[in-house]
Design a protein around this motif. Structure first.
Motif, PDB file in Angstrom:
ATOM      1  N   ALA A 104       2.361   9.794  11.513  1.00 18.01           N
ATOM      2  CA  ALA A 104       3.098   9.395  10.381  1.00 18.01           C
ATOM      3  C   ALA A 104       2.969   8.095  10.381  1.00 18.01           C
ATOM      4  N   GLY A 105       3.012   6.849  10.988  1.00 22.61           N
ATOM      5  CA  GLY A 105       1.864   5.133  10.828  1.00 22.61           C
ATOM      6  C   GLY A 105       1.280   5.677  10.379  1.00 22.61           C
ATOM      7  N   SER A 106      -0.003   6.142  10.454  1.00 18.59           N
ATOM      8  CA  SER A 106      -1.525   6.607  10.083  1.00 18.59           C
ATOM      9  C   SER A 106      -1.544   6.850   9.344  1.00 18.59           C
ATOM     10  N   ALA A 107      -1.230   7.671   8.589  1.00 19.97           N
ATOM     11  CA  ALA A 107      -1.198   8.808   7.480  1.00 19.97           C
ATOM     12  C   ALA A 107      -2.245   8.588   6.627  1.00 19.97           C
ATOM     13  N   ALA A 108      -1.894   6.995   6.388  1.00 24.22           N
ATOM     14  CA  ALA A 108      -2.463   6.525   5.147  1.00 24.22           C
ATOM     15  C   ALA A 108      -4.261   6.572   5.181  1.00 24.22           C
ATOM     16  N   GLU A 109      -4.520   6.235   6.738  1.00 26.40           N
ATOM     17  CA  GLU A 109      -5.937   6.709   6.764  1.00 26.40           C
ATOM     18  C   GLU A 109      -6.557   7.879   7.260  1.00 26.40           C
ATOM     19  N   ASP A 110      -5.634   8.940   7.237  1.00 27.71           N
ATOM     20  CA  ASP A 110      -6.147  10.608   7.589  1.00 27.71           C
ATOM     21  C   ASP A 110      -6.653  11.466   6.490  1.00 27.71           C
ATOM     22  N   PRO A 111      -8.280  11.312   6.433  1.00 30.93           N
ATOM     23  CA  PRO A 111      -8.895  12.460   5.398  1.00 30.93           C
ATOM     24  C   PRO A 111      -8.440  13.194   4.795  1.00 30.93           C
ATOM     25  N   VAL A 112      -7.154  13.900   5.484  1.00 31.95           N
ATOM     26  CA  VAL A 112      -7.024  15.373   4.991  1.00 31.95           C
ATOM     27  C   VAL A 112      -5.862  14.640   4.402  1.00 31.95           C
ATOM     28  N   LEU A 113      -5.170  14.266   4.582  1.00 29.24           N
ATOM     29  CA  LEU A 113      -3.898  13.971   3.396  1.00 29.24           C
ATOM     30  C   LEU A 113      -4.625  12.748   1.929  1.00 29.24           C
ATOM     31  N   ARG A 114      -5.893  12.215   2.555  1.00 27.38           N
ATOM     32  CA  ARG A 114      -6.124  12.067   1.127  1.00 27.38           C
ATOM     33  C   ARG A 114      -6.350  13.007   0.347  1.00 27.38           C
ATOM     34  N   GLU A 115      -6.750  13.821   0.687  1.00 23.48           N
ATOM     35  CA  GLU A 115      -7.665  15.239  -0.013  1.00 23.48           C
ATOM     36  C   GLU A 115      -6.409  15.616  -1.116  1.00 23.48           C
ATOM     37  N   ARG A 116      -5.138  15.791   0.456  1.00 22.77           N
ATOM     38  CA  ARG A 116      -3.845  16.232  -0.902  1.00 22.77           C
ATOM     39  C   ARG A 116      -3.015  14.854  -1.311  1.00 22.77           C
ATOM     40  N   ALA A 117      -2.889  14.292  -1.104  1.00 25.00           N
ATOM     41  CA  ALA A 117      -3.008  13.076  -1.796  1.00 25.00           C
ATOM     42  C   ALA A 117      -3.397  13.312  -3.204  1.00 25.00           C
ATOM     43  N   THR A 118      -4.614  12.659  -3.567  1.00 24.82           N
ATOM     44  CA  THR A 118      -5.828  13.356  -4.114  1.00 24.82           C
ATOM     45  C   THR A 118      -5.022  14.267  -5.109  1.00 24.82           C
ATOM     46  N   VAL A 150       1.028  -0.877  -0.041  1.00 25.96           N
ATOM     47  CA  VAL A 150      -0.235   0.208  -0.072  1.00 25.96           C
ATOM     48  C   VAL A 150       1.524   1.275  -0.251  1.00 25.96           C
ATOM     49  N   TRP A 151       1.422   1.755  -1.065  1.00 29.04           N
ATOM     50  CA  TRP A 151       1.753   2.757  -1.328  1.00 29.04           C
ATOM     51  C   TRP A 151       1.799   4.088  -0.823  1.00 29.04           C
ATOM     52  N   GLU A 152       0.081   4.331   0.063  1.00 26.71           N
ATOM     53  CA  GLU A 152       0.196   5.560   0.490  1.00 26.71           C
ATOM     54  C   GLU A 152       0.567   5.697   2.021  1.00 26.71           C
ATOM     55  N   THR A 153       1.010   4.393   1.955  1.00 28.89           N
ATOM     56  CA  THR A 153       1.882   4.566   4.167  1.00 28.89           C
ATOM     57  C   THR A 153       2.440   5.193   3.372  1.00 28.89           C
ATOM     58  N   ALA A 154       4.185   5.136   3.139  1.00 30.87           N
ATOM     59  CA  ALA A 154       5.044   5.753   2.740  1.00 30.87           C
ATOM     60  C   ALA A 154       4.555   7.090   2.361  1.00 30.87           C
ATOM     61  N   HIS A 155       4.430   7.465   0.910  1.00 29.50           N
ATOM     62  CA  HIS A 155       3.861   8.502   0.375  1.00 29.50           C
ATOM     63  C   HIS A 155       2.798   9.137   0.891  1.00 29.50           C
ATOM     64  N   LEU A 156       2.136   9.428   1.415  1.00 33.71           N
ATOM     65  CA  LEU A 156       1.535  10.934   2.539  1.00 33.71           C
ATOM     66  C   LEU A 156       1.983  11.376   3.423  1.00 33.71           C
ATOM     67  N   ALA A 157       2.512  10.194   4.444  1.00 36.73           N
ATOM     68  CA  ALA A 157       3.464  10.638   5.959  1.00 36.73           C
ATOM     69  C   ALA A 157       4.611  11.820   5.355  1.00 36.73           C
ATOM     70  N   TRP A 158       4.975  11.604   3.859  1.00 28.51           N
ATOM     71  CA  TRP A 158       5.866  12.448   3.191  1.00 28.51           C
ATOM     72  C   TRP A 158       4.949  14.282   3.500  1.00 28.51           C
ATOM     73  N   PHE A 159       3.826  13.789   3.372  1.00 30.70           N
ATOM     74  CA  PHE A 159       3.127  15.445   3.744  1.00 30.70           C
ATOM     75  C   PHE A 159       3.868  15.746   4.815  1.00 30.70           C
ATOM     76  N   LEU A 160       3.672  15.479   5.891  1.00 30.48           N
ATOM     77  CA  LEU A 160       3.733  16.202   6.474  1.00 30.48           C
ATOM     78  C   LEU A 160       4.546  15.851   7.443  1.00 30.48           C
ATOM     79  N   ALA A 161       6.265  15.587   6.936  1.00 28.96           N
ATOM     80  CA  ALA A 161       7.711  15.660   7.314  1.00 28.96           C
ATOM     81  C   ALA A 161       7.719  16.843   6.473  1.00 28.96           C
ATOM     82  N   ALA A 162       7.003  16.796   5.002  1.00 28.22           N
ATOM     83  CA  ALA A 162       7.420  18.462   4.725  1.00 28.22           C
ATOM     84  C   ALA A 162       6.459  19.604   5.214  1.00 28.22           C
ATOM     85  N   ASP A 163       5.635  18.906   5.896  1.00 27.75           N
ATOM     86  CA  ASP A 163       5.177  20.164   6.567  1.00 27.75           C
ATOM     87  C   ASP A 163       5.950  21.311   7.778  1.00 27.75           C
TER      88      ASP A 163
END
Length: 239
Positions: A150-164, A95-108
């Motif tokens: 960070a470990g649960s970033a793929a479950e965060d709806p706000v991060l899902r919006e940023r991913a989209t 599930v590639w969202e695991t690592a990629h969505l956590a990147w947004f947190l790191a960038a922030d």
């Protein structure tokens, strides 16, 4: 319409993206600090649905078995040229969202580049599974981020919006595989185009800003009323 700045689409799955990241940060650090970093990954069903609802799609085409075996050899060769040793990971139901969505947190939090480096190192040099939320949590903790978040970033709806939004950006830019780099109107695909991308970014930064266009004289009202096809602008509002 203002032209968008230079950007590069990176992918934690791709070994060529890993090597491009190495070269960008080691050989072109000035460019790395000047361009927009945008994560790009194979979407899971939820991300794919959100992307479709936004009007986009994922343009990447999976490679053949023969090409996959070629990549294994080619990447090892390229890594050796750079003094790097590859330790290939095994991807089991990733599930590639695991690592990629956590990147947004790191960038922030200002540690996006450091996070990117650690994730690439974990995947391609240590052979670890970056789809494991516990590994992403551990990496985040080393950077001072909240491991649980960070470990649960793929479950965060706000991060899902940023991913989209990131995947829609890739769709609009015509990204079909990583690494993909854009400078002005020029597009560069692949590790071997990185140096030309860096040159293009530097050239654009060194070019003098264009002089403002002179103000046009107002058009007399009589002329407007006498013009049969009153379209005096550009289609789409963009000159």
């Amino acid at each position: 319409m203002a032209q968008r700045g230079p950007r590069w689409y990176f992918n934690f799955r791709s070994p060529y993206s890993w090597l491009a990241h190495h070269d960008l940060t080691a050989r072109h650090p000035d460019v790395a600090g000047r361009v927009e970093w945008i994560p790009y990954w194979d979407p899971d069903p939820r991300s794919e649905r959100l992307l479709a609802e936004a009007g986009g799609s994922f343009l990447y085409t999976p490679m053949s078995r023969e090409k996959h075996f070629y990549v294994l050899t080619d990447v090892r060769r390229l890594a050796t040229d750079r003094g790097l040793a590859v330790s290939w990971p095994l991807d089991r139901e990733p599930v590639w969202e695991t690592a990629h969505l956590a990147w947004f947190l790191a960038a922030d939090h200002g540690v996006g580049p450091a996070y990117t480096d650690l994730v690439y190192r974990a995947r391609f040099q240590d052979g670890e599974d970056i789809n494991d939320p516990s590994l992403i949590a551990e990496i985040a903790g080393r950077l001072g981020l909240d491991p649980a978040v960070a470990g649960s970033a793929a479950e965060d709806p706000v991060l899902r919006e940023r991913a989209t939004a990131a995947l829609m950006s890739a769709y609009r830019d015509g990204v079909f595989g990583p690494p993909f780099l854009i400078a002005g109107r020029e597009k560069f695909w692949g590790l071997d185009r990185l140096d030309r991308f860096a040159d293009a970014v530097r050239s654009a930064a060194a070019a003098p800003a264009p002089a403002p266009a002179p103000s046009a004289a107002p058009v007399p009202a009589a002329a407007l009323s006498a013009t049969p096809s009153g379209d005096l602008g550009h289609a789409g509002g963009c000159g």
